[in-house]
Scaffold this motif. Structure first.
Motif, PDB file in Angstrom:
ATOM      1  N   GLU A  78       0.839  -1.198   0.000  1.00 15.47           N
ATOM      2  CA  GLU A  78       0.000   0.000   0.000  1.00 15.47           C
ATOM      3  C   GLU A  78       0.878   1.254   0.000  1.00 15.47           C
ATOM      4  N   ARG A  79       0.546   2.116  -0.925  1.00 13.30           N
ATOM      5  CA  ARG A  79       1.311   3.328  -1.196  1.00 13.30           C
ATOM      6  C   ARG A  79       1.660   4.131   0.057  1.00 13.30           C
ATOM      7  N   GLN A  80       0.659   4.278   0.954  1.00 12.53           N
ATOM      8  CA  GLN A  80       0.855   5.139   2.123  1.00 12.53           C
ATOM      9  C   GLN A  80       1.835   4.509   3.133  1.00 12.53           C
ATOM     10  N   GLN A  81       2.114   3.214   2.976  1.00 12.73           N
ATOM     11  CA  GLN A  81       3.069   2.576   3.874  1.00 12.73           C
ATOM     12  C   GLN A  81       4.482   2.608   3.306  1.00 12.73           C
ATOM     13  N   SER A  82       4.615   3.098   2.057  1.00 14.47           N
ATOM     14  CA  SER A  82       5.892   3.000   1.362  1.00 14.47           C
ATOM     15  C   SER A  82       6.643   4.334   1.373  1.00 14.47           C
ATOM     16  N   VAL A  83       7.727   4.393   0.624  1.00  7.82           N
ATOM     17  CA  VAL A  83       8.543   5.594   0.592  1.00  7.82           C
ATOM     18  C   VAL A  83       7.702   6.755   0.031  1.00  7.82           C
ATOM     19  N   ASP A  84       7.938   7.959   0.549  1.00  2.87           N
ATOM     20  CA  ASP A  84       7.078   9.097   0.216  1.00  2.87           C
ATOM     21  C   ASP A  84       6.990   9.383  -1.279  1.00  2.87           C
ATOM     22  N   ASP A  85       8.116   9.205  -1.989  1.00  2.00           N
ATOM     23  CA  ASP A  85       8.100   9.537  -3.419  1.00  2.00           C
ATOM     24  C   ASP A  85       7.912   8.294  -4.291  1.00  2.00           C
ATOM     25  N   ILE A  86       7.120   7.338  -3.796  1.00  2.00           N
ATOM     26  CA  ILE A  86       6.901   6.081  -4.529  1.00  2.00           C
ATOM     27  C   ILE A  86       6.360   6.327  -5.937  1.00  2.00           C
ATOM     28  N   ASP A  87       5.599   7.411  -6.120  1.00  2.00           N
ATOM     29  CA  ASP A  87       5.029   7.701  -7.442  1.00  2.00           C
ATOM     30  C   ASP A  87       6.076   8.125  -8.467  1.00  2.00           C
ATOM     31  N   GLU A  88       7.258   8.483  -7.972  1.00  2.00           N
ATOM     32  CA  GLU A  88       8.288   8.963  -8.897  1.00  2.00           C
ATOM     33  C   GLU A  88       9.261   7.871  -9.331  1.00  2.00           C
ATOM     34  N   VAL A  89       9.064   6.658  -8.783  1.00  2.00           N
ATOM     35  CA  VAL A  89       9.917   5.541  -9.205  1.00  2.00           C
ATOM     36  C   VAL A  89       9.032   4.427  -9.756  1.00  2.00           C
ATOM     37  N   SER A  90       9.675   3.463 -10.375  1.00  2.00           N
ATOM     38  CA  SER A  90       8.926   2.353 -10.950  1.00  2.00           C
ATOM     39  C   SER A  90       9.076   1.124 -10.038  1.00  2.00           C
ATOM     40  N   VAL A  91       7.936   0.550  -9.648  1.00  2.00           N
ATOM     41  CA  VAL A  91       7.968  -0.657  -8.800  1.00  2.00           C
ATOM     42  C   VAL A  91       8.079  -1.859  -9.725  1.00  2.00           C
ATOM     43  N   ILE A  92       9.219  -2.550  -9.687  1.00  2.00           N
ATOM     44  CA  ILE A  92       9.400  -3.667 -10.626  1.00  2.00           C
ATOM     45  C   ILE A  92       9.079  -5.016  -9.997  1.00  2.00           C
ATOM     46  N   GLU A  93       9.056  -5.079  -8.637  1.00  2.00           N
ATOM     47  CA  GLU A  93       8.677  -6.328  -7.980  1.00  2.00           C
ATOM     48  C   GLU A  93       8.042  -6.031  -6.630  1.00  2.00           C
ATOM     49  N   VAL A  94       7.167  -6.924  -6.204  1.00  2.00           N
ATOM     50  CA  VAL A  94       6.616  -6.886  -4.848  1.00  2.00           C
ATOM     51  C   VAL A  94       6.648  -8.308  -4.298  1.00  2.00           C
ATOM     52  N   ILE A  95       7.189  -8.463  -3.085  1.00  2.00           N
ATOM     53  CA  ILE A  95       7.111  -9.749  -2.389  1.00  2.00           C
ATOM     54  C   ILE A  95       6.415  -9.456  -1.064  1.00  2.00           C
ATOM     55  N   ASP A  96       5.235 -10.040  -0.833  1.00  2.00           N
ATOM     56  CA  ASP A  96       4.419  -9.573   0.283  1.00  2.00           C
ATOM     57  C   ASP A  96       3.481 -10.667   0.796  1.00  2.00           C
ATOM     58  N   HIS A  97       2.928 -10.415   1.992  1.00  2.11           N
ATOM     59  CA  HIS A  97       1.954 -11.368   2.544  1.00  2.11           C
ATOM     60  C   HIS A  97       0.737 -10.634   3.115  1.00  2.11           C
ATOM     61  N   HIS A  98       0.459  -9.437   2.600  1.00  2.11           N
ATOM     62  CA  HIS A  98      -0.709  -8.675   3.049  1.00  2.11           C
ATOM     63  C   HIS A  98      -1.758  -8.584   1.948  1.00  2.11           C
ATOM     64  N   ARG A  99      -2.929  -8.061   2.315  1.00  3.54           N
ATOM     65  CA  ARG A  99      -3.938  -7.734   1.316  1.00  3.54           C
ATOM     66  C   ARG A  99      -3.359  -6.752   0.306  1.00  3.54           C
ATOM     67  N   ILE A 100      -3.980  -6.642  -0.884  1.00  2.34           N
ATOM     68  CA  ILE A 100      -3.527  -5.682  -1.886  1.00  2.34           C
ATOM     69  C   ILE A 100      -4.500  -4.514  -1.904  1.00  2.34           C
ATOM     70  N   ALA A 101      -3.976  -3.306  -1.753  1.00  3.02           N
ATOM     71  CA  ALA A 101      -4.847  -2.133  -1.758  1.00  3.02           C
ATOM     72  C   ALA A 101      -4.002  -0.908  -2.071  1.00  3.02           C
ATOM     73  N   ASN A 102      -4.624   0.060  -2.758  1.00  2.00           N
ATOM     74  CA  ASN A 102      -3.931   1.314  -3.025  1.00  2.00           C
ATOM     75  C   ASN A 102      -2.605   1.047  -3.728  1.00  2.00           C
ATOM     76  N   PHE A 103      -2.647   0.182  -4.730  1.00  2.00           N
ATOM     77  CA  PHE A 103      -1.443  -0.194  -5.475  1.00  2.00           C
ATOM     78  C   PHE A 103      -1.787  -0.260  -6.953  1.00  2.00           C
ATOM     79  N   GLU A 104      -0.984   0.391  -7.787  1.00  3.03           N
ATOM     80  CA  GLU A 104      -1.249   0.384  -9.230  1.00  3.03           C
ATOM     81  C   GLU A 104       0.047   0.600  -9.990  1.00  3.03           C
ATOM     82  N   THR A 105       0.218  -0.105 -11.110  1.00  4.15           N
ATOM     83  CA  THR A 105       1.415   0.083 -11.930  1.00  4.15           C
ATOM     84  C   THR A 105       0.992   0.367 -13.367  1.00  4.15           C
ATOM     85  N   SER A 106       1.905   0.927 -14.163  1.00  2.00           N
ATOM     86  CA  SER A 106       1.578   1.133 -15.573  1.00  2.00           C
ATOM     87  C   SER A 106       2.107  -0.008 -16.423  1.00  2.00           C
TER      88      SER A 106
END
Lengths: 315, 315
Positions: A78-106
């Protein structure tokens, strides 16, 4: 490819720190230029684990974009739990064990989430899938993450896969999981130096439940009396927070990591809801024994939510 | 556990149908009660694959919630591409190879996305991870999905992993991937019975590019002259759509699956943008040769977007 940051969530716990280190170690073996980083200070439990297994804390960062174009998220999405400028970088991988929310990629990405108790359990699988052996100290860090997230295998979030992974990792690390785990949890549960204000805010979340606003905080303790002896101070903090945030209820939970029970201290106008939720009377001193309760996510929030939703509907 | 539906996206392609069947087969081996279902009619290419490998089309559904509480999504994750009542069921797993958008859960789930060319390539891995052998006919269906998504390994979306998986699956299925694949693509590329109006709408998407509205449609053909011989009819449809939707450009692309080239037919007021994007002049008959272009996602939309964004900024 230019360097990629691997990062866990804000207010990092042992899984967020150790899984960043462990995944970075795997990626480096696979020839990827990565650096594990962190978004907040290292807590006492994590510090113990790092020292035990000869590891440095990842570097603290506030922004990612000035240094890298790409990041890998572990233990959150979730975006609000991540680094403040997450929108300015590209997320190439996620490894996680939580629900998915407030997350979007192009673009398409590698996203690996599994409903297990700990990110490190998934990483243990990924090491195998890639045919890479877990290094001894890294195994110790991954074991620490599983012990932390599962409260030494006692949390209802703990799955058979977590137990099995911990067993394998303890063997590689050359430690006894139960003994080491208890020592690590104890290191994190030493609350003697923590002020009442810190106790109440350390790991606290506000939830909307029906029309009600409820805050639930939780701390781990080896001896709940370390906290209960300062009950008055804690209550003052709770009452102050209830007034400040206009809460209907504040439930402060002290979890006994040895016996896997908890004691709650309550404040606010809706104290009966807690009795109803746990089917247990409040003691005269406004504490409540929560027998066998250790998980806020699975054992506290759902039952409280039910009670407040019913209250909302029958208004 | 009660039954779980496994479903691909609306307007299902060969990957959405065959991956639903293939993942259902794996889940059944693992003792889970699942049924593959579909959200739309089976196209000619998929029909060919199903017949070749002795499979029934999954059952067509319009709603999930009247029959099941839980669903597994394959080959998609965005809500608007899924079953209409997706909000009334719980998504317990996603296996996909697209970007993540418009997707949210309240609970942790198994989410597996990888940046490869086809869902079936990921399923092939998952069979191995679970120690289950792919059945012969199921392998044929998975191979069909990879051939379809990769246009017989020629699309720039195709990765080394897709090629490797197809090789393994062709061996299990006992077919020659190149020969079978060409026959399957040809079965799907027979446009002789398709009206001009259908051609233009079969697989068409509207994009906002800067201040401009651009529609790009694509069809596969064995012989592009099957379509070019009806160019006037097609142009009438394009012009009608441009007027109806107030488009700035309609680019209709006929892809030659044998030579991996395409021919475009254009309509609208911004024809020069196409010449600029592909650095190629339009012929007098308003067609344009797109040498080596087969992927709308990777080779058409990005270059057009750049041109229209520049035009927007220099206005």
């Amino acid at each position: 490819m230019s360097k990629v940051f691997i990062l866990g969530h804000k207010n990092p716990d042992t899984d967020s720190i150790c899984s960043a280190i462990a995944y970075a170690a795997l990626k480096k073996e696979l020839g990827v230029d990565v650096e594990p980083v962190r978004l907040g200070s290292v807590n006492a439990e994590t510090e113990y684990a790092l020292k035990q297994f000869n590891a440095e804390a990842p570097r603290l960062i506030e922004k990612a974009a000035p240094e890298v174009e790409k990041v890998i998220l572990v233990d959150h999405n979730e975006r609000q739990q991540s680094v403040d400028d997450i929108d300015e970088v590209s997320v190439i991988e996620v490894i996680d064990h939580h629900r998915i929310a407030n997350f979007e990629t192009s673009d398409p990405l590698y996203y690996r989430a599994e409903p297990v108790g700990c990110t490190a359990t998934i990483l243990n699988k990924m090491y195998k899938e890639n045919g890479v052996k877990v290094q001894k100290d890294v195994a110790g860090l991954m074991l620490s993450a599983i012990i932390s997230d599962s409260l030494l295998f006692k949390s209802p979030t703990c799955t058979e896969e977590d137990v099995q992974a911990a067993k394998e990792l303890a063997e590689i690390a050359g430690v006894n999981a139960e003994e080491y785990g208890l020592a690590m949890l104890k290191a994190g549960a030493d609350l003697s130096q923590t002020s009442a204000a810190e106790l109440v805010s350390l790991d606290s979340k506000v939830f909307s439940m029906g029309d009600y606003q409820v805050e639930v905080a939780q701390v781990n303790a080896v001896d709940v009396n370390d906290v209960l002896s300062r009950k008055e101070e804690v209550e003052n903090e709770l009452n102050r927070t209830v007034a400040d945030k206009k809460l209907d209820l504040f439930l402060f939970v002290v979890t006994d990591i040895l016996n896997s029970d908890s004691v709650g201290i309550v404040a606010g106008s809706e104290l009966e809801s807690v009795e109803k939720a746990f089917n247990t009377p409040l003691a005269e001193d406004r504490t409540i024994v929560l027998k066998g309760v250790v998980s806020r996510k699975k054992q506290i929030v759902p039952v409280l939510t039910n009670v407040f939703q019913e209250m909302t509907h029958s208004k």
